[in-house]
Scaffold this motif. Structure first.
Motif, PDB file in Angstrom:
ATOM      1  N   ILE A   1      -3.984   6.562 -15.297  1.00 12.48           N
ATOM      2  CA  ILE A   1      -4.313   7.244 -14.042  1.00 12.48           C
ATOM      3  C   ILE A   1      -5.484   6.519 -13.390  1.00 12.48           C
ATOM      4  N   LEU A   2      -5.330   6.180 -12.123  1.00 13.21           N
ATOM      5  CA  LEU A   2      -6.386   5.509 -11.360  1.00 13.21           C
ATOM      6  C   LEU A   2      -6.900   6.453 -10.286  1.00 13.21           C
ATOM      7  N   ASN A   3      -8.202   6.716 -10.315  1.00  8.51           N
ATOM      8  CA  ASN A   3      -8.838   7.507  -9.266  1.00  8.51           C
ATOM      9  C   ASN A   3      -9.405   6.538  -8.231  1.00  8.51           C
ATOM     10  N   VAL A   4      -8.907   6.629  -6.997  1.00  6.31           N
ATOM     11  CA  VAL A   4      -9.258   5.648  -5.962  1.00  6.31           C
ATOM     12  C   VAL A   4     -10.281   6.183  -4.960  1.00  6.31           C
ATOM     13  N   LYS A   5     -10.892   7.316  -5.252  1.00  9.38           N
ATOM     14  CA  LYS A   5     -11.831   7.923  -4.301  1.00  9.38           C
ATOM     15  C   LYS A   5     -12.933   6.948  -3.901  1.00  9.38           C
ATOM     16  N   ALA A   6     -13.431   6.175  -4.863  1.00  6.41           N
ATOM     17  CA  ALA A   6     -14.521   5.233  -4.576  1.00  6.41           C
ATOM     18  C   ALA A   6     -14.097   4.141  -3.601  1.00  6.41           C
ATOM     19  N   TYR A   7     -12.801   3.876  -3.521  1.00 11.42           N
ATOM     20  CA  TYR A   7     -12.314   2.818  -2.638  1.00 11.42           C
ATOM     21  C   TYR A   7     -12.186   3.276  -1.186  1.00 11.42           C
ATOM     22  N   GLU A   8     -12.266   4.585  -0.961  1.00  7.17           N
ATOM     23  CA  GLU A   8     -12.093   5.137   0.388  1.00  7.17           C
ATOM     24  C   GLU A   8     -10.814   4.586   1.014  1.00  7.17           C
ATOM     25  N   LEU A   9      -9.750   4.677   0.236  1.00  7.29           N
ATOM     26  CA  LEU A   9      -8.468   4.102   0.629  1.00  7.29           C
ATOM     27  C   LEU A   9      -7.371   5.127   0.376  1.00  7.29           C
ATOM     28  N   ASP A  10      -6.426   5.223   1.278  1.00 10.18           N
ATOM     29  CA  ASP A  10      -5.300   6.137   1.113  1.00 10.18           C
ATOM     30  C   ASP A  10      -4.493   5.720  -0.116  1.00 10.18           C
ATOM     31  N   ALA A  11      -4.327   6.642  -1.058  1.00  6.33           N
ATOM     32  CA  ALA A  11      -3.606   6.329  -2.299  1.00  6.33           C
ATOM     33  C   ALA A  11      -2.170   5.902  -2.028  1.00  6.33           C
ATOM     34  N   ASN A  12      -1.588   6.362  -0.925  1.00 13.43           N
ATOM     35  CA  ASN A  12      -0.216   5.971  -0.587  1.00 13.43           C
ATOM     36  C   ASN A  12      -0.115   4.467  -0.333  1.00 13.43           C
ATOM     37  N   TYR A  13      -1.106   3.933   0.384  1.00 13.37           N
ATOM     38  CA  TYR A  13      -1.091   2.499   0.677  1.00 13.37           C
ATOM     39  C   TYR A  13      -1.300   1.672  -0.592  1.00 13.37           C
ATOM     40  N   LEU A  14      -2.249   2.089  -1.423  1.00 16.69           N
ATOM     41  CA  LEU A  14      -2.512   1.330  -2.647  1.00 16.69           C
ATOM     42  C   LEU A  14      -1.310   1.401  -3.593  1.00 16.69           C
ATOM     43  N   THR A  15      -0.673   2.556  -3.650  1.00 16.90           N
ATOM     44  CA  THR A  15       0.531   2.685  -4.476  1.00 16.90           C
ATOM     45  C   THR A  15       1.611   1.725  -3.996  1.00 16.90           C
ATOM     46  N   GLN A  16       1.831   1.680  -2.686  1.00 10.91           N
ATOM     47  CA  GLN A  16       2.848   0.777  -2.140  1.00 10.91           C
ATOM     48  C   GLN A  16       2.489  -0.677  -2.412  1.00 10.91           C
ATOM     49  N   TYR A  17       1.209  -1.005  -2.301  1.00 14.71           N
ATOM     50  CA  TYR A  17       0.767  -2.379  -2.573  1.00 14.71           C
ATOM     51  C   TYR A  17       1.088  -2.767  -4.015  1.00 14.71           C
ATOM     52  N   LEU A  18       0.835  -1.859  -4.950  1.00 17.67           N
ATOM     53  CA  LEU A  18       1.096  -2.139  -6.361  1.00 17.67           C
ATOM     54  C   LEU A  18       2.593  -2.219  -6.646  1.00 17.67           C
ATOM     55  N   VAL A  19       3.361  -1.370  -5.995  1.00 19.20           N
ATOM     56  CA  VAL A  19       4.823  -1.435  -6.136  1.00 19.20           C
ATOM     57  C   VAL A  19       5.321  -2.797  -5.653  1.00 19.20           C
ATOM     58  N   ASN A  20       4.778  -3.263  -4.533  1.00 19.64           N
ATOM     59  CA  ASN A  20       5.177  -4.574  -4.008  1.00 19.64           C
ATOM     60  C   ASN A  20       4.838  -5.689  -5.000  1.00 19.64           C
ATOM     61  N   LEU A  21       3.632  -5.629  -5.567  1.00 13.08           N
ATOM     62  CA  LEU A  21       3.226  -6.640  -6.548  1.00 13.08           C
ATOM     63  C   LEU A  21       4.163  -6.638  -7.753  1.00 13.08           C
ATOM     64  N   ALA A  22       4.481  -5.441  -8.233  1.00 12.34           N
ATOM     65  CA  ALA A  22       5.342  -5.323  -9.408  1.00 12.34           C
ATOM     66  C   ALA A  22       6.724  -5.904  -9.138  1.00 12.34           C
ATOM     67  N   GLU A  23       7.273  -5.600  -7.983  1.00 16.21           N
ATOM     68  CA  GLU A  23       8.611  -6.093  -7.663  1.00 16.21           C
ATOM     69  C   GLU A  23       8.610  -7.605  -7.464  1.00 16.21           C
ATOM     70  N   GLU A  24       7.530  -8.134  -6.897  1.00 17.76           N
ATOM     71  CA  GLU A  24       7.418  -9.589  -6.756  1.00 17.76           C
ATOM     72  C   GLU A  24       7.367 -10.268  -8.123  1.00 17.76           C
ATOM     73  N   ALA A  25       6.847  -9.540  -9.126  1.00 15.65           N
ATOM     74  CA  ALA A  25       6.759 -10.076 -10.487  1.00 15.65           C
ATOM     75  C   ALA A  25       8.059  -9.877 -11.265  1.00 15.65           C
ATOM     76  N   GLY A  26       9.057  -9.267 -10.626  1.00 19.65           N
ATOM     77  CA  GLY A  26      10.347  -9.081 -11.282  1.00 19.65           C
ATOM     78  C   GLY A  26      10.464  -7.812 -12.103  1.00 19.65           C
ATOM     79  N   ILE A  27       9.521  -6.883 -11.929  1.00 19.70           N
ATOM     80  CA  ILE A  27       9.565  -5.623 -12.677  1.00 19.70           C
ATOM     81  C   ILE A  27      10.490  -4.643 -11.962  1.00 19.70           C
ATOM     82  N   ASN A  28      11.398  -4.052 -12.702  1.00 17.04           N
ATOM     83  CA  ASN A  28      12.330  -3.069 -12.150  1.00 17.04           C
ATOM     84  C   ASN A  28      11.732  -1.676 -12.312  1.00 17.04           C
TER      85      ASN A  28
END
Length: 263
Positions: A71-98
Motif C-alpha cells: 500500500i502506497l500513501n501518496v498524500k505527501a506527493y500532493e498528487l491525485d492517486a488516480n493519475y499515479l495509479t495510471q502512470y504505474l499501470v502504464n509502466l507495468a504494461e510497457e514492461a510486459g506485465i499482464n
C-alpha cells in the motif's frame, strides 16, 4: 533508480517504509483483500514477487491469488492517486506485465506525468530493495540442472538484501562457504497465520548446527560457515522464501544460476 535512504519499521500490520518525501509504504504478507484503503492510497497485489494488480479501488479486486500487498500513501506527493495509479499501470504494461482488472484508462497531462515519474523514482527505488520491481519475472524452471566447475570456485558471489548481506564462495560441488562477517536475517519463514513454516524450522536446524559460528545478539557470523548447497545457504542467511539461485550474484551482476546452469 537513485540512491535512497529510508527507514523501516516493523509494526503489528507489517513493514512500514518511511520515505524522505514523507510518503509511506506498507508491506503486508497476506492473501486476502481484508485491508483498508484511504482516498490518497493505492495498492499493488503480488504473487511470488510478480506484480499482478495495481489499483486504488478495492472493489476492483477480482478472484485472484496473491500473497503480498503493498500500500502506497501518496498524500505527501500532493498528487491525485488516480493519475499515479495510471502512470504505474502504464509502466507495468510497457514492461510486459499482464495486469488484472484495471480501472478505466485515464489520460495523464504532461506536467502531472513528469511529477509521477519523479515520485515513482523514489518509492520504486525503495521497493526494489525488497525485490519488488515493475518488471516481468524471467521464467525459471525448478528442474534446471546446475554443474559446479573449478572456475566457479574463483568467483565471489554476494547476497545484498535489506535483511541479509554475505559473501559466498562455491568451493567444491557440495561445499559453499559463507565468509565470516555475514549478516543473517533475524526473522522469517513464518506462515500467513503467524506459525512457523518448514522454511523456519529448516533454518533453525542449520543455525543450531552452526551456533558456535554466529552471534545471536548481532546476527553476524564470526567464522566461515560451510554448507552443502545453494538451498542451505538461502535458508541459513534469510529463511529462503525466494529462488536462491537467482539471489547469489557476482560483482558483474551475474547470478550463480546463470554461471552454472546446464544448457
Amino acid at each position: 533508480m537513485k540512491n535512497l535512504t529510508f527507514t523501516v519499521t516493523l509494526s503489528d500490520f507489517g513493514l512500514e517504509i518511511h520515505l524522505p518525501s514523507e510518503a509511506r509504504l506498507l508491506l503486508l504478507e497476506q492473501n486476502n483483500a481484508r485491508f483498508d484503503l484511504n482516498n490518497d492510497e493505492l495498492f499493488f497485489l503480488l504473487k511470488k514477487g510478480q506484480i499482478k494488480m495495481i489499483a486504488n479501488d478495492l472493489e476492483l479486486i477480482p478472484k485472484l491469488e496473491f500473497d503480498k500487498v503493498v500500500i502506497l500513501n501518496v498524500k505527501a506527493y500532493e498528487l491525485d492517486a488516480n493519475y499515479l495509479t495510471q502512470y504505474l499501470v502504464n509502466l507495468a504494461e510497457e514492461a510486459g506485465i499482464n495486469l488484472r482488472d484495471k480501472a478505466e484508462p485515464l489520460k495523464i497531462p504532461n506536467n502531472i506525468e513528469k511529477a509521477c515519474a519523479t515520485y515513482a523514482d523514489e518509492f520504486l527505488s525503495a521497493l526494489g530493495a525488497f525485490g519488488i520491481k515493475l518488471e516481468k519475472k524471467k521464467a525459471f524452471s525448478p528442474k534446471a540442472q546446475h554443474r559446479w566447475k573449478k572456475g566457479l570456485s574463483e568467483i565471489e558471489f554476494f547476497v545484498k538484501r535489506p535483511d541479509s548481506q554475505a559473501t559466498i564462495i562455491w568451493r567444491k560441488s557440495n561445499e559453499l562457504v559463507i565468509k565470516a562477517g555475514a549478516k543473517i536475517a533475524e526473522s522469517g519463514g513464518m506462515k500467513s497465520d503467524g506459525t512457523p513454516g518448514l522454511a523456519y524450522r529448516f533454518t533453525q536446524t542449520l543455525r543450531e548446527e552452526q551456533k558456535e559460528n554466529w552471534d545471536p545478539k548481532t546476527f553476524i557470523t564470526t567464522a566461515d560457515i560451510v554448507l552443502k548447497s545453494v538451498n542451505e545457504v538461502g535458508h541459513f542467511l534469510y529463511f529462503a522464501g525466494t529462488n536462491s539461485w537467482l539471489q547469489l550474484v557476482d560483482k558483474e551482476g551475474r547470478s550463480i544460476h546463470e554461471l552454472s546452469v546446464v544448457q
